[in-house]
Design a protein around this motif. Sequence first.
Motif, PDB file in Angstrom:
ATOM      1  N   SER A   1      -4.623  -6.631  -8.150  1.00  0.00           N
ATOM      2  CA  SER A   1      -4.058  -5.299  -8.394  1.00  0.00           C
ATOM      3  C   SER A   1      -5.157  -4.284  -8.660  1.00  0.00           C
ATOM      4  O   SER A   1      -6.150  -4.580  -9.346  1.00  0.00           O
ATOM      5  N   VAL A   2      -4.969  -3.111  -8.108  1.00  0.00           N
ATOM      6  CA  VAL A   2      -5.892  -1.985  -8.302  1.00  0.00           C
ATOM      7  C   VAL A   2      -5.114  -0.854  -8.951  1.00  0.00           C
ATOM      8  O   VAL A   2      -4.046  -0.467  -8.467  1.00  0.00           O
ATOM      9  N   ILE A  56      -1.936  -1.752  -4.834  1.00  0.00           N
ATOM     10  CA  ILE A  56      -2.623  -0.555  -5.297  1.00  0.00           C
ATOM     11  C   ILE A  56      -1.607   0.413  -5.908  1.00  0.00           C
ATOM     12  O   ILE A  56      -0.656   0.831  -5.242  1.00  0.00           O
ATOM     13  N   LEU A  58      -9.873  -2.160   0.810  1.00  0.00           N
ATOM     14  CA  LEU A  58      -8.647  -2.231   0.016  1.00  0.00           C
ATOM     15  C   LEU A  58      -7.426  -1.908   0.859  1.00  0.00           C
ATOM     16  O   LEU A  58      -6.387  -2.569   0.763  1.00  0.00           O
ATOM     17  N   VAL A  74      -1.302   4.082  -7.839  1.00  0.00           N
ATOM     18  CA  VAL A  74      -2.088   5.307  -7.960  1.00  0.00           C
ATOM     19  C   VAL A  74      -1.302   6.396  -8.687  1.00  0.00           C
ATOM     20  O   VAL A  74      -0.139   6.650  -8.367  1.00  0.00           O
ATOM     21  N   GLU A  89      -5.282   3.073 -10.281  1.00  0.00           N
ATOM     22  CA  GLU A  89      -6.020   4.327 -10.150  1.00  0.00           C
ATOM     23  C   GLU A  89      -5.371   5.397 -11.018  1.00  0.00           C
ATOM     24  O   GLU A  89      -4.232   5.799 -10.774  1.00  0.00           O
ATOM     25  N   SER A 138     -12.973   1.496  -0.229  1.00  0.00           N
ATOM     26  CA  SER A 138     -11.609   1.969   0.043  1.00  0.00           C
ATOM     27  C   SER A 138     -11.037   1.384   1.322  1.00  0.00           C
ATOM     28  O   SER A 138      -9.873   0.977   1.375  1.00  0.00           O
ATOM     29  N   VAL A 180       1.225  -0.388  -1.594  1.00  0.00           N
ATOM     30  CA  VAL A 180       0.785   0.842  -2.267  1.00  0.00           C
ATOM     31  C   VAL A 180       1.963   1.540  -2.924  1.00  0.00           C
ATOM     32  O   VAL A 180       3.050   1.641  -2.348  1.00  0.00           O
ATOM     33  N   ALA A 232      -3.797  -6.709  -1.480  1.00  0.00           N
ATOM     34  CA  ALA A 232      -4.068  -5.676  -2.482  1.00  0.00           C
ATOM     35  C   ALA A 232      -2.771  -4.995  -2.905  1.00  0.00           C
ATOM     36  O   ALA A 232      -1.950  -4.603  -2.070  1.00  0.00           O
ATOM     37  N   LEU A 250      -4.716   5.590   2.225  1.00  0.00           N
ATOM     38  CA  LEU A 250      -3.666   4.691   1.762  1.00  0.00           C
ATOM     39  C   LEU A 250      -2.365   4.874   2.541  1.00  0.00           C
ATOM     40  O   LEU A 250      -1.592   3.931   2.711  1.00  0.00           O
TER      41      LEU A 250
END
Length: 565
Positions: A336-337, A434, A426, A436, A339, A423, A482, A432, A473
């Motif tokens: 997990s990312v 993500i 990802l 945000v 932001e 980036s 995402v 991933a 993204l």
Amino acid sequence: MSVGIIMLVHTALDRAEQVARHWASHGCPVVIHADKLVPQDEYQKFAASLSNLQNVRVFRKFSCEWGTWGLVAASQAASEIALSEFPDIGHVYLTSGACLPLRPVEELVDYLAGHADVDFIESASICDVPWTIGGLDTERFSLFFPFSWKQQRYLFDRSVDVQRLLRIKRKVPGNLTPHLGSQWWCLTRNTMTKVLADPNRTKYDRYFSKVWIPDESYFQTLSRLHSRHIESRSLTLAKFDFQGKPHVFYDDHLPLLHRSDCFVARKIWPYADKLYQEFLNRPTSQLRRAEPIPQKIDRIFDKAVERRTRGRPGLLMQSRFPKKGWENNITNSEYSVFEGFDQVIEDFPAWLASVTKARVHGHLFACDRVEFDDGQTVFDGCLSNQPGLRDYAPKDFLLNLVWNTQGEHQCFQFGPQDKQKISQTLVQDANARISVITGAWAIALSKSTEPAEIIRKRAASFQRIEKAHIELLRSSKTKAKVKIWSLAEFLEAPVEHLQPIVKTISKLPHSPLTEAPKLTDLSGFGTFLQQLKNMGMPPYLIGDFPIAEDTKDGVRTYRKSRVMR
């Protein structure tokens, strides 16, 4: 004091007459410029229909084709008439024949009376906004545009090609700094008088007459010279699609227009009888005194654009034929990312680790170091926290991190202040996840004690980086999972947004979150955002965050520590 209404009309003259009568009957002088291309008989009939109104003037002088100087010249001429013939005008409000007042005129008059020295005009530096569509941003001010983009497209394109080949670069006259913004503005009498009486007006007019789409830059630039106080926003609701074309409002947009709280909207379909009936017959008793915030409905338009450009998940259509990727995933397990979360939630890594028992790192791709969990200098598989080793092959660094911790879900922070080379990896990685929060970087800047100009430049830089990242993204080639919120959207219901994230990565028996983690103190943040706008740097990625949170008796006040000059 009254409000002078400038109307630029070229079609649907019956609707223009209806709206003009509405303005005039409520005490607002109206000056109407009809396009020179309007047939003579139609123009004469239109002018005659309004001849019985003492506070309405109608004239025809310029051809007002889209993107040409005629629109500015017509606005100048109409403003000169309004200021000379109606001395009680305090503000000049530019509208079109396709505009429709959404709130009682008395509300607009009272609002502008309370902002007597304020110019409402969207005016942003050309270096800090990505609004332009078609490849001409700074070039619109450095090249000559003698040909019509719509009527003489071939000559227009060839002229641009030749000028690029010859490296022609026009010089901006005087001390002007080009700015862009919506052509629908509301300027004070003082500012408009100074713009029209500027001793260098002939020079400025000659220059802007060969600028591309000058109605989006002429007043936006000159108001920066003469205004006492600019609010970099428009009081008119005007939305554009992903191709730069204006949205047209129909009868079924009635609830949406009510929500915007804007004073005027364009572009209204001339046959939207329900809209004209509703808004031109609203009783004065419905005065709301609400702040006009068109961003309140931006989220709906953003979703519409996303639906239009990306389609619905799993729906195949001829305009969006799928193409499978060549690689079988980049990493071997999910990670997990996050932001912006560490900006919004205090001590976010520790909180997330406590509720999920996952391994939560800091900014693994920070510029100056690798922020491993618990400040480790060497992580599993002998991964070093030295940025030079990581940056030699950032993709391999990520692969090794996930491989070396199989069976343990890895989480890390990311943002526009980090190295961005990772980036692309990802985005292409189906493993991933993500999440945000766009615009969260502004929170730290709002608490900075650095000079205002440095903060503005840093905000502009972060916004450009984040916009490019978000576009990546949202590209059609994205394989990562995402989820994107604007800062304003996330803050509306943080627990609701955090719950599915925690449920997905948690190793603990699932139990719903009962309360939100401790959020960062956002006192004064709305004022900080408006100050950025007023300096020509609109933070458009933040969403519809309230701009007037620090107010007293309806008048915005600025704390000295936050005032930007």
